[in-house]
Design a protein around this motif. Structure first.
Motif, PDB file in Angstrom:
ATOM      1  N   GLN A   1       1.003  -1.310  -0.040  1.00  0.00           N
ATOM      2  CA  GLN A   1      -0.097  -0.183   0.068  1.00  0.00           C
ATOM      3  C   GLN A   1       1.267   1.243   0.074  1.00  0.00           C
ATOM      4  O   GLN A   1       1.863   1.091   0.426  1.00  0.00           O
ATOM      5  N   SER A   2       0.343   2.433  -0.443  1.00  0.00           N
ATOM      6  CA  SER A   2       1.153   3.647  -0.213  1.00  0.00           C
ATOM      7  C   SER A   2       1.131   4.111   1.096  1.00  0.00           C
ATOM      8  O   SER A   2       0.352   3.600   1.802  1.00  0.00           O
ATOM      9  N   GLY A   3       2.338   4.832   1.242  1.00  0.00           N
ATOM     10  CA  GLY A   3       2.471   5.627   2.601  1.00  0.00           C
ATOM     11  C   GLY A   3       2.866   4.508   3.742  1.00  0.00           C
ATOM     12  O   GLY A   3       3.341   5.120   4.688  1.00  0.00           O
ATOM     13  N   LEU A   4       3.229   3.226   3.330  1.00  0.00           N
ATOM     14  CA  LEU A   4       3.839   2.361   4.499  1.00  0.00           C
ATOM     15  C   LEU A   4       5.344   2.694   4.604  1.00  0.00           C
ATOM     16  O   LEU A   4       5.975   2.460   5.696  1.00  0.00           O
ATOM     17  N   VAL A   5       5.866   3.105   3.537  1.00  0.00           N
ATOM     18  CA  VAL A   5       7.539   3.513   3.682  1.00  0.00           C
ATOM     19  C   VAL A   5       7.742   4.913   3.325  1.00  0.00           C
ATOM     20  O   VAL A   5       7.905   5.163   2.067  1.00  0.00           O
ATOM     21  N   ASP A   6       7.908   5.624   4.426  1.00  0.00           N
ATOM     22  CA  ASP A   6       7.689   7.197   3.829  1.00  0.00           C
ATOM     23  C   ASP A   6       9.015   7.624   3.403  1.00  0.00           C
ATOM     24  O   ASP A   6       9.124   8.441   2.691  1.00  0.00           O
ATOM     25  N   ALA A   7      10.017   6.730   3.732  1.00  0.00           N
ATOM     26  CA  ALA A   7      11.375   6.956   3.176  1.00  0.00           C
ATOM     27  C   ALA A   7      11.669   6.814   1.557  1.00  0.00           C
ATOM     28  O   ALA A   7      12.498   7.203   0.979  1.00  0.00           O
TER      29      ALA A   7
ATOM     30  N   LEU B   1      -1.083  13.941  -2.154  1.00  0.00           N
ATOM     31  CA  LEU B   1      -1.895  13.801  -3.574  1.00  0.00           C
ATOM     32  C   LEU B   1      -2.335  12.532  -3.821  1.00  0.00           C
ATOM     33  O   LEU B   1      -1.855  11.546  -3.052  1.00  0.00           O
ATOM     34  N   TRP B   2      -3.508  12.432  -4.421  1.00  0.00           N
ATOM     35  CA  TRP B   2      -3.955  11.179  -5.141  1.00  0.00           C
ATOM     36  C   TRP B   2      -3.398  10.967  -6.561  1.00  0.00           C
ATOM     37  O   TRP B   2      -3.531  11.788  -7.363  1.00  0.00           O
ATOM     38  N   LEU B   3      -2.746   9.799  -6.886  1.00  0.00           N
ATOM     39  CA  LEU B   3      -2.253   9.455  -7.976  1.00  0.00           C
ATOM     40  C   LEU B   3      -3.207   8.234  -8.848  1.00  0.00           C
ATOM     41  O   LEU B   3      -3.437   6.956  -8.007  1.00  0.00           O
ATOM     42  N   VAL B   4      -3.726   8.569  -9.747  1.00  0.00           N
ATOM     43  CA  VAL B   4      -4.778   7.425 -10.187  1.00  0.00           C
ATOM     44  C   VAL B   4      -3.766   6.851 -11.372  1.00  0.00           C
ATOM     45  O   VAL B   4      -3.288   7.561 -12.422  1.00  0.00           O
ATOM     46  N   TRP B   5      -3.701   5.530 -11.373  1.00  0.00           N
ATOM     47  CA  TRP B   5      -2.792   5.042 -12.124  1.00  0.00           C
ATOM     48  C   TRP B   5      -3.347   3.791 -12.742  1.00  0.00           C
ATOM     49  O   TRP B   5      -4.143   3.065 -12.469  1.00  0.00           O
ATOM     50  N   VAL B   6      -2.175   3.147 -13.637  1.00  0.00           N
ATOM     51  CA  VAL B   6      -2.702   1.723 -14.226  1.00  0.00           C
ATOM     52  C   VAL B   6      -1.892   0.479 -13.944  1.00  0.00           C
ATOM     53  O   VAL B   6      -0.563   0.597 -13.629  1.00  0.00           O
ATOM     54  N   PHE B   7      -2.599  -0.850 -13.613  1.00  0.00           N
ATOM     55  CA  PHE B   7      -1.720  -1.715 -13.238  1.00  0.00           C
ATOM     56  C   PHE B   7      -1.228  -2.508 -14.494  1.00  0.00           C
ATOM     57  O   PHE B   7      -1.666  -3.396 -15.042  1.00  0.00           O
TER      58      PHE B   7
ATOM     59  N   ASN C   1     -11.070  -3.334 -14.843  1.00  0.00           N
ATOM     60  CA  ASN C   1     -10.312  -2.361 -15.248  1.00  0.00           C
ATOM     61  C   ASN C   1      -9.232  -2.127 -14.381  1.00  0.00           C
ATOM     62  O   ASN C   1      -9.170  -1.915 -13.215  1.00  0.00           O
ATOM     63  N   PRO C   2      -7.925  -2.306 -15.050  1.00  0.00           N
ATOM     64  CA  PRO C   2      -6.711  -2.216 -14.104  1.00  0.00           C
ATOM     65  C   PRO C   2      -6.261  -0.902 -13.814  1.00  0.00           C
ATOM     66  O   PRO C   2      -5.244  -0.359 -13.873  1.00  0.00           O
ATOM     67  N   ILE C   3      -7.209  -0.282 -12.839  1.00  0.00           N
ATOM     68  CA  ILE C   3      -6.980   1.136 -12.339  1.00  0.00           C
ATOM     69  C   ILE C   3      -6.553   1.245 -10.965  1.00  0.00           C
ATOM     70  O   ILE C   3      -7.389   0.426 -10.109  1.00  0.00           O
ATOM     71  N   ALA C   4      -5.617   1.877 -10.375  1.00  0.00           N
ATOM     72  CA  ALA C   4      -5.315   2.091  -9.022  1.00  0.00           C
ATOM     73  C   ALA C   4      -5.201   3.506  -8.559  1.00  0.00           C
ATOM     74  O   ALA C   4      -5.169   4.340  -9.229  1.00  0.00           O
ATOM     75  N   LEU C   5      -5.367   3.443  -7.268  1.00  0.00           N
ATOM     76  CA  LEU C   5      -5.182   4.824  -6.672  1.00  0.00           C
ATOM     77  C   LEU C   5      -4.344   4.623  -5.425  1.00  0.00           C
ATOM     78  O   LEU C   5      -4.250   3.809  -4.533  1.00  0.00           O
TER      79      LEU C   5
ATOM     80  N   LEU D   1      -2.734   8.197 -14.845  1.00  0.00           N
ATOM     81  CA  LEU D   1      -3.694   8.721 -15.671  1.00  0.00           C
ATOM     82  C   LEU D   1      -4.090  10.029 -15.075  1.00  0.00           C
ATOM     83  O   LEU D   1      -4.590  10.781 -16.004  1.00  0.00           O
ATOM     84  N   ASP D   2      -4.060  10.555 -13.868  1.00  0.00           N
ATOM     85  CA  ASP D   2      -4.587  11.537 -13.256  1.00  0.00           C
ATOM     86  C   ASP D   2      -3.808  11.949 -11.800  1.00  0.00           C
ATOM     87  O   ASP D   2      -3.638  10.984 -11.308  1.00  0.00           O
ATOM     88  N   ILE D   3      -3.757  13.283 -11.653  1.00  0.00           N
ATOM     89  CA  ILE D   3      -3.311  13.536 -10.286  1.00  0.00           C
ATOM     90  C   ILE D   3      -4.575  14.697  -9.773  1.00  0.00           C
ATOM     91  O   ILE D   3      -4.817  15.463 -10.353  1.00  0.00           O
TER      92      ILE D   3
END
Length: 233
Positions: free
Chosen positions: A26-32, A58-64, A99-103, A135-137
Protein backbone atom coordinates in the motif's frame (compact mmCIF):
# COMPACT_ATOMS: atom_id res chain seq x y z
CA UNK A 1 -25.57 0.20 -21.97
CA UNK A 2 -21.92 -0.79 -22.19
CA UNK A 3 -19.54 2.09 -22.85
CA UNK A 4 -15.83 2.42 -23.42
CA UNK A 5 -13.68 5.45 -22.68
CA UNK A 6 -10.22 6.19 -23.95
CA UNK A 7 -7.68 7.77 -21.61
CA UNK A 8 -4.25 9.26 -22.01
CA UNK A 9 -1.17 8.60 -19.94
CA UNK A 10 -0.25 12.01 -18.56
CA UNK A 11 2.90 11.00 -16.66
CA UNK A 12 5.11 8.12 -15.56
CA UNK A 13 6.60 7.36 -12.19
CA UNK A 14 10.36 7.02 -11.80
CA UNK A 15 11.02 4.87 -8.77
CA UNK A 16 13.64 2.47 -7.38
CA UNK A 17 11.60 -0.68 -8.14
CA UNK A 18 12.37 -2.41 -11.44
CA UNK A 19 9.92 -5.28 -10.74
CA UNK A 20 6.63 -5.75 -8.87
CA UNK A 21 8.31 -7.89 -6.22
CA UNK A 22 9.35 -5.78 -3.26
CA UNK A 23 6.96 -2.90 -3.89
CA UNK A 24 5.07 -2.04 -0.66
CA UNK A 25 1.53 -3.41 -0.67
CA UNK A 26 0.00 0.00 0.00
CA UNK A 27 1.10 3.59 -0.39
CA UNK A 28 2.40 5.45 2.65
CA UNK A 29 3.85 2.38 4.38
CA UNK A 30 7.47 3.41 3.71
CA UNK A 31 7.77 7.18 3.92
CA UNK A 32 11.51 7.02 3.14
CA UNK A 33 10.79 5.80 -0.39
CA UNK A 34 11.20 8.63 -2.87
CA UNK A 35 10.00 8.72 -6.46
CA UNK A 36 9.45 11.27 -9.20
CA UNK A 37 6.42 11.92 -11.38
CA UNK A 38 7.62 12.84 -14.88
CA UNK A 39 5.00 14.25 -17.23
CA UNK A 40 4.63 13.14 -20.82
CA UNK A 41 5.82 15.83 -23.29
CA UNK A 42 2.34 17.08 -24.18
CA UNK A 43 1.50 17.60 -20.49
CA UNK A 44 4.66 19.44 -19.47
CA UNK A 45 2.89 22.69 -18.77
CA UNK A 46 3.66 24.29 -15.44
CA UNK A 47 0.30 26.08 -15.44
CA UNK A 48 -1.42 22.71 -14.91
CA UNK A 49 0.25 22.52 -11.47
CA UNK A 50 -0.53 26.04 -10.32
CA UNK A 51 -1.70 25.91 -6.70
CA UNK A 52 -0.54 22.35 -6.09
CA UNK A 53 2.28 23.54 -3.85
CA UNK A 54 -0.28 24.30 -1.15
CA UNK A 55 -1.15 20.62 -0.66
CA UNK A 56 0.89 18.15 1.37
CA UNK A 57 -0.48 14.97 -0.24
CA UNK A 58 -1.73 13.85 -3.62
CA UNK A 59 -3.90 11.14 -5.13
CA UNK A 60 -2.32 9.38 -8.08
CA UNK A 61 -4.67 7.53 -10.41
CA UNK A 62 -2.60 4.98 -12.29
CA UNK A 63 -2.67 1.75 -14.29
CA UNK A 64 -1.70 -1.77 -13.23
CA UNK A 65 0.11 -2.09 -16.56
CA UNK A 66 1.99 -5.22 -15.43
CA UNK A 67 -1.21 -7.05 -14.46
CA UNK A 68 -3.51 -6.57 -17.46
CA UNK A 69 -5.60 -9.62 -18.31
CA UNK A 70 -8.19 -10.27 -21.00
CA UNK A 71 -10.65 -11.72 -18.45
CA UNK A 72 -11.53 -10.94 -14.86
CA UNK A 73 -12.71 -12.98 -11.89
CA UNK A 74 -15.36 -11.85 -9.38
CA UNK A 75 -13.21 -13.19 -6.54
CA UNK A 76 -9.50 -12.96 -5.77
CA UNK A 77 -7.10 -14.21 -3.07
CA UNK A 78 -5.83 -11.18 -1.11
CA UNK A 79 -2.22 -11.48 0.10
CA UNK A 80 -3.42 -9.87 3.35
CA UNK A 81 -5.32 -13.11 4.06
CA UNK A 82 -2.38 -15.32 3.16
CA UNK A 83 -3.63 -15.98 -0.36
CA UNK A 84 -5.83 -18.78 1.00
CA UNK A 85 -9.25 -17.12 1.19
CA UNK A 86 -11.29 -15.67 -1.65
CA UNK A 87 -12.91 -12.26 -1.38
CA UNK A 88 -14.91 -10.20 -3.84
CA UNK A 89 -12.64 -8.28 -6.19
CA UNK A 90 -14.38 -5.01 -5.29
CA UNK A 91 -13.64 -5.64 -1.59
CA UNK A 92 -9.91 -5.72 -2.35
CA UNK A 93 -7.21 -3.66 -3.99
CA UNK A 94 -6.09 -6.54 -6.17
CA UNK A 95 -4.54 -5.52 -9.52
CA UNK A 96 -6.67 -8.14 -11.31
CA UNK A 97 -9.81 -6.11 -11.93
CA UNK A 98 -12.24 -5.44 -14.81
CA UNK A 99 -10.37 -2.17 -15.34
CA UNK A 100 -6.74 -2.24 -14.10
CA UNK A 101 -6.95 1.15 -12.38
CA UNK A 102 -5.25 1.93 -9.08
CA UNK A 103 -5.26 4.77 -6.57
CA UNK A 104 -2.39 5.82 -4.30
CA UNK A 105 -2.10 8.55 -1.71
CA UNK A 106 1.43 9.96 -1.63
CA UNK A 107 3.22 12.82 0.07
CA UNK A 108 4.23 15.76 -2.11
CA UNK A 109 7.88 16.34 -1.25
CA UNK A 110 8.52 19.05 -3.81
CA UNK A 111 7.86 20.55 -7.23
CA UNK A 112 10.99 21.01 -9.30
CA UNK A 113 11.89 22.48 -12.65
CA UNK A 114 14.32 20.33 -14.64
CA UNK A 115 16.05 20.97 -17.92
CA UNK A 116 15.25 17.53 -19.37
CA UNK A 117 11.67 16.92 -18.19
CA UNK A 118 10.27 20.34 -17.34
CA UNK A 119 8.33 20.49 -14.09
CA UNK A 120 8.37 17.24 -12.10
CA UNK A 121 6.83 16.18 -8.79
CA UNK A 122 8.93 14.61 -6.05
CA UNK A 123 6.82 12.24 -3.96
CA UNK A 124 7.33 10.03 -0.91
CA UNK A 125 5.68 6.82 0.20
CA UNK A 126 4.77 5.60 -3.28
CA UNK A 127 3.90 1.95 -3.92
CA UNK A 128 4.77 2.10 -7.60
CA UNK A 129 7.12 0.42 -10.06
CA UNK A 130 9.46 2.39 -12.25
CA UNK A 131 7.65 3.41 -15.43
CA UNK A 132 4.12 3.12 -13.99
CA UNK A 133 1.68 5.09 -16.17
CA UNK A 134 -0.31 7.81 -14.40
CA UNK A 135 -3.77 8.80 -15.66
CA UNK A 136 -4.54 11.67 -13.31
CA UNK A 137 -3.33 13.61 -10.28
CA UNK A 138 -5.67 15.11 -7.70
CA UNK A 139 -4.98 16.96 -4.45
CA UNK A 140 -5.67 15.15 -1.19
CA UNK A 141 -8.24 17.21 0.76
CA UNK A 142 -8.21 16.33 4.47
CA UNK A 143 -11.78 17.34 5.34
CA UNK A 144 -13.22 15.28 2.49
CA UNK A 145 -10.72 12.44 2.11
CA UNK A 146 -9.98 11.60 5.76
CA UNK A 147 -12.58 9.60 7.70
CA UNK A 148 -11.23 8.73 11.17
CA UNK A 149 -14.27 6.58 12.01
CA UNK A 150 -14.12 4.51 8.80
CA UNK A 151 -14.12 0.72 9.04
CA UNK A 152 -11.26 -1.22 7.42
CA UNK A 153 -12.91 -4.62 6.97
CA UNK A 154 -10.45 -7.51 6.82
CA UNK A 155 -7.63 -5.00 6.23
CA UNK A 156 -8.34 -2.91 9.33
CA UNK A 157 -4.99 -3.50 11.04
CA UNK A 158 -2.14 -1.51 9.46
CA UNK A 159 0.54 -3.60 7.78
CA UNK A 160 3.50 -2.37 9.78
CA UNK A 161 7.05 -3.66 9.97
CA UNK A 162 7.04 -7.34 10.90
CA UNK A 163 10.64 -8.52 10.47
CA UNK A 164 14.00 -7.82 12.01
CA UNK A 165 16.35 -6.97 9.13
CA UNK A 166 19.96 -8.09 9.23
CA UNK A 167 22.33 -6.64 6.63
CA UNK A 168 25.98 -7.75 6.97
CA UNK A 169 28.45 -4.88 7.12
CA UNK A 170 30.17 -5.80 3.85
CA UNK A 171 26.83 -5.62 2.04
CA UNK A 172 25.63 -2.52 3.85
CA UNK A 173 28.54 -0.63 2.31
CA UNK A 174 27.19 -1.44 -1.17
CA UNK A 175 23.93 0.41 -0.54
CA UNK A 176 23.93 4.13 -1.38
CA UNK A 177 23.56 6.02 1.90
CA UNK A 178 20.46 7.85 0.69
CA UNK A 179 18.74 4.52 -0.09
CA UNK A 180 19.65 2.53 3.02
CA UNK A 181 16.74 3.62 5.22
CA UNK A 182 14.17 3.00 2.49
CA UNK A 183 15.56 -0.43 1.63
CA UNK A 184 15.60 -1.52 5.26
CA UNK A 185 11.99 -0.40 5.70
CA UNK A 186 10.90 -2.23 2.54
CA UNK A 187 12.52 -5.44 3.77
CA UNK A 188 11.00 -5.07 7.24
CA UNK A 189 7.54 -5.05 5.63
CA UNK A 190 8.23 -8.63 4.43
CA UNK A 191 8.11 -8.51 0.60
CA UNK A 192 7.37 -12.24 0.29
CA UNK A 193 3.92 -13.51 -0.70
CA UNK A 194 2.15 -14.21 2.59
CA UNK A 195 1.60 -17.86 1.71
CA UNK A 196 5.33 -18.57 1.31
CA UNK A 197 7.34 -19.40 4.42
CA UNK A 198 10.36 -21.45 3.34
CA UNK A 199 13.49 -20.53 5.36
CA UNK A 200 15.70 -22.21 2.74
CA UNK A 201 14.41 -20.12 -0.13
CA UNK A 202 16.36 -17.10 -1.31
CA UNK A 203 14.27 -14.27 -2.73
CA UNK A 204 15.46 -11.38 -4.84
CA UNK A 205 14.22 -8.10 -6.30
CA UNK A 206 15.55 -5.05 -8.04
CA UNK A 207 15.91 -1.85 -6.06
CA UNK A 208 17.73 1.36 -7.04
CA UNK A 209 19.92 -0.40 -9.59
CA UNK A 210 20.77 -3.24 -7.21
CA UNK A 211 19.70 -6.87 -7.02
CA UNK A 212 18.89 -7.55 -3.37
CA UNK A 213 18.73 -11.20 -2.31
CA UNK A 214 17.47 -12.34 1.09
CA UNK A 215 16.02 -15.20 3.10
CA UNK A 216 13.65 -15.25 6.06
CA UNK A 217 13.63 -17.53 9.07
CA UNK A 218 11.06 -16.85 11.73
CA UNK A 219 10.90 -13.11 12.32
CA UNK A 220 14.39 -12.41 10.98
CA UNK A 221 15.21 -11.41 7.41
CA UNK A 222 18.85 -11.73 6.40
CA UNK A 223 20.26 -10.11 3.30
CA UNK A 224 22.36 -12.71 1.47
CA UNK A 225 23.75 -10.70 -1.41
CA UNK A 226 23.63 -7.29 -3.03
CA UNK A 227 24.89 -6.75 -6.55
CA UNK A 228 24.52 -4.01 -9.10
CA UNK A 229 21.97 -5.12 -11.66
CA UNK A 230 24.21 -4.50 -14.68
CA UNK A 231 27.06 -6.69 -13.35
CA UNK A 232 25.32 -9.48 -11.44
CA UNK A 233 25.96 -13.05 -12.59
Amino acid sequence: MSQEFSMQVIARVRSDFSTKFGVPRQSGLVDALEATVVFEPEFRNGDALRGLEGFSHLWLVWVFDQAIRSEWSPTVRPPRLGGNRRMGVFATRSPFRPNPIALSSVKLAGIEQTEEYGTVLRIRGADLMDGTPVLDIKPYIPYADCHPDALGGFAAAPAGETLEVVIPEDMLSRIPAERAEALRAVLAQDPRPHYQNDPERVYGFGFAGMEVRFSVEGDRLTVRDIQTQDTKA
